[in-house]
Scaffold this motif. Structure first.
Motif, PDB file in Angstrom:
ATOM      1  N   PHE A 231       0.869  -1.164   0.000  1.00 25.59           N
ATOM      2  CA  PHE A 231       0.000   0.000   0.000  1.00 25.59           C
ATOM      3  C   PHE A 231       0.910   1.218   0.000  1.00 25.59           C
ATOM      4  O   PHE A 231       1.787   1.340   0.856  1.00 25.59           O
ATOM      5  CB  PHE A 231      -0.892   0.017   1.243  1.00 25.59           C
ATOM      6  N   VAL A 232       0.716   2.123  -0.954  1.00 25.22           N
ATOM      7  CA  VAL A 232       1.580   3.286  -1.087  1.00 25.22           C
ATOM      8  C   VAL A 232       0.730   4.546  -0.915  1.00 25.22           C
ATOM      9  O   VAL A 232      -0.168   4.812  -1.708  1.00 25.22           O
ATOM     10  CB  VAL A 232       2.294   3.306  -2.457  1.00 25.22           C
ATOM     11  N   ILE A 233       1.039   5.320   0.134  1.00 17.08           N
ATOM     12  CA  ILE A 233       0.329   6.566   0.415  1.00 17.08           C
ATOM     13  C   ILE A 233       1.052   7.705  -0.287  1.00 17.08           C
ATOM     14  O   ILE A 233       2.280   7.795  -0.244  1.00 17.08           O
ATOM     15  CB  ILE A 233       0.282   6.844   1.930  1.00 17.08           C
ATOM     16  N   SER A 234       0.280   8.569  -0.941  1.00 19.00           N
ATOM     17  CA  SER A 234       0.863   9.742  -1.595  1.00 19.00           C
ATOM     18  C   SER A 234      -0.152  10.874  -1.573  1.00 19.00           C
ATOM     19  O   SER A 234      -1.301  10.690  -1.176  1.00 19.00           O
ATOM     20  CB  SER A 234       1.283   9.418  -3.028  1.00 19.00           C
ATOM     21  N   LYS A 235       0.298  12.050  -2.017  1.00 16.34           N
ATOM     22  CA  LYS A 235      -0.579  13.217  -2.083  1.00 16.34           C
ATOM     23  C   LYS A 235      -1.036  13.438  -3.512  1.00 16.34           C
ATOM     24  O   LYS A 235      -0.277  13.267  -4.449  1.00 16.34           O
ATOM     25  CB  LYS A 235       0.167  14.462  -1.617  1.00 16.34           C
ATOM     26  N   ARG A 236      -2.286  13.833  -3.644  1.00 19.65           N
ATOM     27  CA  ARG A 236      -2.804  14.237  -4.946  1.00 19.65           C
ATOM     28  C   ARG A 236      -2.415  15.696  -5.192  1.00 19.65           C
ATOM     29  O   ARG A 236      -1.919  16.374  -4.291  1.00 19.65           O
ATOM     30  CB  ARG A 236      -4.333  14.099  -4.977  1.00 19.65           C
TER      31      ARG A 236
ATOM     32  N   PHE B 171      -4.172   6.349  -1.479  1.00 18.85           N
ATOM     33  CA  PHE B 171      -3.229   5.242  -1.484  1.00 18.85           C
ATOM     34  C   PHE B 171      -3.544   4.335  -2.651  1.00 18.85           C
ATOM     35  O   PHE B 171      -4.666   4.327  -3.170  1.00 18.85           O
ATOM     36  CB  PHE B 171      -3.214   4.472  -0.158  1.00 18.85           C
ATOM     37  N   VAL B 172      -2.532   3.637  -3.092  1.00 24.32           N
ATOM     38  CA  VAL B 172      -2.700   2.638  -4.130  1.00 24.32           C
ATOM     39  C   VAL B 172      -2.211   1.310  -3.575  1.00 24.32           C
ATOM     40  O   VAL B 172      -1.388   1.280  -2.663  1.00 24.32           O
ATOM     41  CB  VAL B 172      -1.933   2.990  -5.433  1.00 24.32           C
ATOM     42  N   PHE B 173      -2.756   0.245  -4.120  1.00 23.95           N
ATOM     43  CA  PHE B 173      -2.226  -1.081  -3.827  1.00 23.95           C
ATOM     44  C   PHE B 173      -1.450  -1.504  -5.057  1.00 23.95           C
ATOM     45  O   PHE B 173      -1.989  -1.490  -6.161  1.00 23.95           O
ATOM     46  CB  PHE B 173      -3.340  -2.087  -3.527  1.00 23.95           C
TER      47      PHE B 173
ATOM     48  N   VAL C 247      -2.749  -1.773  -8.755  1.00 25.46           N
ATOM     49  CA  VAL C 247      -3.916  -2.643  -8.898  1.00 25.46           C
ATOM     50  C   VAL C 247      -5.187  -1.826  -8.661  1.00 25.46           C
ATOM     51  O   VAL C 247      -6.128  -1.911  -9.428  1.00 25.46           O
ATOM     52  CB  VAL C 247      -3.848  -3.845  -7.935  1.00 25.46           C
ATOM     53  N   PHE C 248      -5.195  -1.033  -7.576  1.00 24.63           N
ATOM     54  CA  PHE C 248      -6.334  -0.149  -7.335  1.00 24.63           C
ATOM     55  C   PHE C 248      -5.881   1.132  -6.667  1.00 24.63           C
ATOM     56  O   PHE C 248      -4.798   1.204  -6.079  1.00 24.63           O
ATOM     57  CB  PHE C 248      -7.458  -0.829  -6.543  1.00 24.63           C
ATOM     58  N   THR C 249      -6.731   2.153  -6.776  1.00 26.94           N
ATOM     59  CA  THR C 249      -6.495   3.457  -6.177  1.00 26.94           C
ATOM     60  C   THR C 249      -7.660   3.790  -5.259  1.00 26.94           C
ATOM     61  O   THR C 249      -8.819   3.609  -5.637  1.00 26.94           O
ATOM     62  CB  THR C 249      -6.373   4.549  -7.264  1.00 26.94           C
TER      63      THR C 249
ATOM     64  N   GLY D 267     -18.276  -3.741   2.789  1.00 30.73           N
ATOM     65  CA  GLY D 267     -19.668  -3.594   3.195  1.00 30.73           C
ATOM     66  C   GLY D 267     -20.416  -2.887   2.092  1.00 30.73           C
ATOM     67  O   GLY D 267     -20.348  -3.270   0.931  1.00 30.73           O
ATOM     68  N   ASP D 268     -21.091  -1.793   2.429  1.00 28.12           N
ATOM     69  CA  ASP D 268     -21.823  -0.999   1.435  1.00 28.12           C
ATOM     70  C   ASP D 268     -21.036   0.226   0.986  1.00 28.12           C
ATOM     71  O   ASP D 268     -21.566   1.079   0.285  1.00 28.12           O
ATOM     72  CB  ASP D 268     -23.169  -0.543   2.019  1.00 28.12           C
ATOM     73  N   THR D 269     -19.777   0.325   1.402  1.00 30.76           N
ATOM     74  CA  THR D 269     -18.975   1.511   1.132  1.00 30.76           C
ATOM     75  C   THR D 269     -18.021   1.292  -0.026  1.00 30.76           C
ATOM     76  O   THR D 269     -17.270   0.311  -0.043  1.00 30.76           O
ATOM     77  CB  THR D 269     -18.160   1.894   2.391  1.00 30.76           C
ATOM     78  N   HIS D 270     -18.038   2.207  -0.988  1.00 24.31           N
ATOM     79  CA  HIS D 270     -17.080   2.167  -2.097  1.00 24.31           C
ATOM     80  C   HIS D 270     -15.726   2.549  -1.528  1.00 24.31           C
ATOM     81  O   HIS D 270     -15.538   3.633  -0.985  1.00 24.31           O
ATOM     82  CB  HIS D 270     -17.522   3.140  -3.191  1.00 24.31           C
ATOM     83  N   PHE D 271     -14.764   1.654  -1.651  1.00 26.73           N
ATOM     84  CA  PHE D 271     -13.459   1.799  -1.012  1.00 26.73           C
ATOM     85  C   PHE D 271     -12.384   2.235  -2.004  1.00 26.73           C
ATOM     86  O   PHE D 271     -11.540   3.067  -1.700  1.00 26.73           O
ATOM     87  CB  PHE D 271     -13.088   0.457  -0.369  1.00 26.73           C
ATOM     88  N   ALA D 272     -12.401   1.661  -3.207  1.00 25.51           N
ATOM     89  CA  ALA D 272     -11.362   1.940  -4.202  1.00 25.51           C
ATOM     90  C   ALA D 272     -11.835   1.492  -5.576  1.00 25.51           C
ATOM     91  O   ALA D 272     -12.792   0.726  -5.704  1.00 25.51           O
ATOM     92  CB  ALA D 272     -10.078   1.217  -3.830  1.00 25.51           C
ATOM     93  N   THR D 273     -11.108   1.952  -6.609  1.00 22.28           N
ATOM     94  CA  THR D 273     -11.391   1.568  -7.990  1.00 22.28           C
ATOM     95  C   THR D 273     -10.103   1.059  -8.624  1.00 22.28           C
ATOM     96  O   THR D 273      -9.041   1.657  -8.432  1.00 22.28           O
ATOM     97  CB  THR D 273     -11.926   2.773  -8.792  1.00 22.28           C
ATOM     98  N   SER D 274     -10.215  -0.009  -9.369  1.00 22.42           N
ATOM     99  CA  SER D 274      -9.027  -0.616  -9.974  1.00 22.42           C
ATOM    100  C   SER D 274      -8.576   0.156 -11.206  1.00 22.42           C
ATOM    101  O   SER D 274      -9.292   0.993 -11.738  1.00 22.42           O
ATOM    102  CB  SER D 274      -9.311  -2.060 -10.377  1.00 22.42           C
TER     103      SER D 274
END
Length: 115
Positions: free
Chosen positions: A4-9, A16-18, A26-28, A71-78
């Protein structure tokens, strides 16, 4: 193993990205106002991976991607994949390595560049 890589937009929010074992994204994640929110969500994901759902989609250009839901929460998009097999390999990588992946923080601006 992935990371997992944390960065600033550009707008000073955090994300973070995986990344896969080979270093491909893989995902952001979504955006976070504070860095500790990123860190908390990564830990939440790592401990609750068994409840993650991968909703698969095909874009109008024919590329494949997924939305990662906790759960019901959108967490990330690939990222976009060229085939559904590659998409599934990305999901498999998350399932196999997500809970044991390290967290890297590239959000600080104290890099030293040597000419």
């Amino acid at each position: 193993m992935g990371a997992f890589v944390i960065s600033k937009r550009y707008n000073d929010e955090y994300k973070f990205v995986f990344t896969s074992r080979k270093g491909k994204v893989v995902f952001t994640s979504l955006s976070y106002e504070l860095k500790f929110e990123c860190e908390e969500d990564i830990e939440r994901f790592k401990t609750n991976m068994q409840s993650a759902n991968f909703l698969k989609f095909k874009s109008s250009s024919g590329k494949f991607y997924f939305k990662l839901m906790l759960g019901d929460t959108h967490f990330a998009t690939s990222r976009k994949y060229t085939t559904s097999l590659r998409l599934q390999k990305g999901i498999d990588e998350i399932i196999k390595y997500g809970s044991i992946s390290e967290i890297l923080d590239f959000s600080v601006n104290d890099f030293i560049f040597i000419d």
